[in-house]
Design an enzyme around this catalytic site. Structure first.
Site, PDB file in Angstrom:
ATOM      1  N   HIS A  76       5.960  81.301  -9.117  1.00  0.00           N
ATOM      2  CA  HIS A  76       5.840  81.875 -10.452  1.00  0.00           C
ATOM      3  C   HIS A  76       6.798  83.051 -10.589  1.00  0.00           C
ATOM      4  O   HIS A  76       7.492  83.412  -9.634  1.00  0.00           O
ATOM      5  CB  HIS A  76       4.392  82.283 -10.734  1.00  0.00           C
ATOM      6  CG  HIS A  76       3.864  83.309  -9.779  1.00  0.00           C
ATOM      7  ND1 HIS A  76       3.188  82.978  -8.626  1.00  0.00           N
ATOM      8  CD2 HIS A  76       3.943  84.661  -9.783  1.00  0.00           C
ATOM      9  CE1 HIS A  76       2.864  84.079  -7.977  1.00  0.00           C
ATOM     10  NE2 HIS A  76       3.317  85.123  -8.654  1.00  0.00           N
TER      11      HIS A  76
ATOM     12  N   HIS B 206       8.056  84.417  -6.938  1.00  0.00           N
ATOM     13  CA  HIS B 206       7.132  84.425  -5.805  1.00  0.00           C
ATOM     14  C   HIS B 206       6.765  82.994  -5.435  1.00  0.00           C
ATOM     15  O   HIS B 206       6.181  82.261  -6.237  1.00  0.00           O
ATOM     16  CB  HIS B 206       5.855  85.206  -6.145  1.00  0.00           C
ATOM     17  CG  HIS B 206       6.063  86.671  -6.255  1.00  0.00           C
ATOM     18  ND1 HIS B 206       5.110  87.522  -6.802  1.00  0.00           N
ATOM     19  CD2 HIS B 206       7.113  87.455  -5.888  1.00  0.00           C
ATOM     20  CE1 HIS B 206       5.578  88.757  -6.754  1.00  0.00           C
ATOM     21  NE2 HIS B 206       6.787  88.733  -6.210  1.00  0.00           N
TER      22      HIS B 206
ATOM     23  N   THR C  86      -0.266  90.661  -5.778  1.00  0.00           N
ATOM     24  CA  THR C  86       0.131  91.675  -6.763  1.00  0.00           C
ATOM     25  C   THR C  86      -0.624  91.533  -8.073  1.00  0.00           C
ATOM     26  O   THR C  86      -0.293  92.193  -9.059  1.00  0.00           O
ATOM     27  CB  THR C  86       1.649  91.606  -7.042  1.00  0.00           C
ATOM     28  OG1 THR C  86       1.964  90.343  -7.646  1.00  0.00           O
ATOM     29  CG2 THR C  86       2.444  91.781  -5.750  1.00  0.00           C
ATOM     30  N   THR C  87      -1.625  90.679  -8.093  1.00  0.00           N
ATOM     31  CA  THR C  87      -2.513  90.540  -9.244  1.00  0.00           C
ATOM     32  C   THR C  87      -3.956  90.578  -8.747  1.00  0.00           C
ATOM     33  O   THR C  87      -4.216  90.306  -7.563  1.00  0.00           O
ATOM     34  CB  THR C  87      -2.266  89.213  -9.990  1.00  0.00           C
ATOM     35  OG1 THR C  87      -2.481  88.118  -9.093  1.00  0.00           O
ATOM     36  CG2 THR C  87      -0.851  89.151 -10.548  1.00  0.00           C
TER      37      THR C  87
ATOM     38  N   HIS D 217      -0.688  84.939 -17.755  1.00  0.00           N
ATOM     39  CA  HIS D 217      -0.095  86.093 -17.076  1.00  0.00           C
ATOM     40  C   HIS D 217       1.325  85.818 -16.599  1.00  0.00           C
ATOM     41  O   HIS D 217       2.094  86.750 -16.389  1.00  0.00           O
ATOM     42  CB  HIS D 217      -0.960  86.509 -15.881  1.00  0.00           C
ATOM     43  CG  HIS D 217      -2.362  86.871 -16.256  1.00  0.00           C
ATOM     44  ND1 HIS D 217      -2.670  87.940 -17.064  1.00  0.00           N
ATOM     45  CD2 HIS D 217      -3.547  86.299 -15.934  1.00  0.00           C
ATOM     46  CE1 HIS D 217      -3.986  88.011 -17.219  1.00  0.00           C
ATOM     47  NE2 HIS D 217      -4.534  87.030 -16.546  1.00  0.00           N
TER      48      HIS D 217
END
Length: 263
Positions: free
Chosen positions: A123, A142, A212-213, A97
């Site tokens: 990441h 982030h 956010t995931t 991802h």
């Protein structure tokens, strides 16, 4: 004829038995593994219904990312948080991802409202997940920090196209293009001066949000630095070749307060 029939029956039994053993020998896929994506039927609009553990993605009231409106942000008191990052080695992996840089130095910390959070990893998302006054950026970093109980504070750094970022050159010259097998990392750790990666202007937007995931866990403290840092178009392009779009769309603010802080 009877002998031939038993021969055929025995062969069929052997085939079925072998098939059963082969199926049993196959590893069971881990729960929650890569069932979500950034597009299509498993994209952000469907995250909340893909797994019971991800219900917050669809029904949460304090989701991230959001648009950070500088005109309505409330001026907060200085000293609410402090970022203390040091030069050190990071190991890179591609988790399917994003590209993640794992940090092993216990000295890299963020202090937020008196509590200490240790930097675990950072990441990248392209384009940026947060926006400022409606403006998105080509990339967002982030920095994920956790305290002893697992509570999370994330420092967000926005990236605009400009000069080459020498502080991140070691990372962007070694981005793993393919998903990293479990338990493996980049062959050679990258050396990064994390403090130098941060912008020189010490202003930030602070608000309460979520991951956010998936599973989109809420209760996350967000510190999004207001001044973008620069990276060259080539550096940004190196990441975009691997993940051309791995951002979650903006979420509703739902009356949350956004503070403008200085550290």
């Amino acid at each position: 004829m009877r002998k031939a029939w038993f021969h055929v029956l025995g062969w069929a039994t052997l085939v079925l038995s072998s098939a059963s053993v082969s199926a049993a020998d196959q590893p069971t896929p881990p729960a929650h593994a890569h069932h979500w994506s950034y597009a299509g039927a498993n994209g952000p609009g469907h995250w909340g219904s893909l797994d019971d553990a991800d219900v917050a993605c669809g029904k949460g009231e304090q989701q991230s990312p959001i648009d950070l409106d500088s005109r309505t942000a409330k001026t907060g008191k200085s000293g609410k948080f402090h970022i203390n990052y040091q030069p050190g080695a990071v190991t890179l992996l591609n988790n399917g991802h994003t590209v993640e840089a794992e940090v092993g130095d216990a000295a890299d910390t963020v202090t937020f409202e008196g509590a200490s959070y240790r930097l675990a990893q950072f990441h990248f998302h392209a384009p940026s997940e947060h926006s400022i006054d409606g403006k998105h950026f080509p990339l967002e970093i982030h920095f994920v920090n956790k305290d002893a109980e697992g509570h999370i504070t994330v420092v967000g750094v926005l990236v605009r196209a400009g000069a080459e970022n020498k502080n991140l050159a070691a990372v962007f010259n070694a981005l793993p293009a393919h998903e990293t097998p479990a338990g493996e990392h980049a062959d050679k750790p990258a050396q990064v001066d994390l403090a130098a990666v941060l912008p020189s202007e010490h202003k930030a937007f602070v608000y309460n949000g979520s991951l956010t995931t998936p599973p989109c866990t809420e209760g996350v403290h967000w510190i999004v630095l207001a001044q973008p840092v620069e990276m060259s178009r080539a550096q940004i392009g190196n990441f975009a070749k691997i993940f051309h779009d791995n951002h979650r769309p903006l979420q509703k603010i739902n009356g949350r307060q956004i503070d403008s802080e200085t550290y």
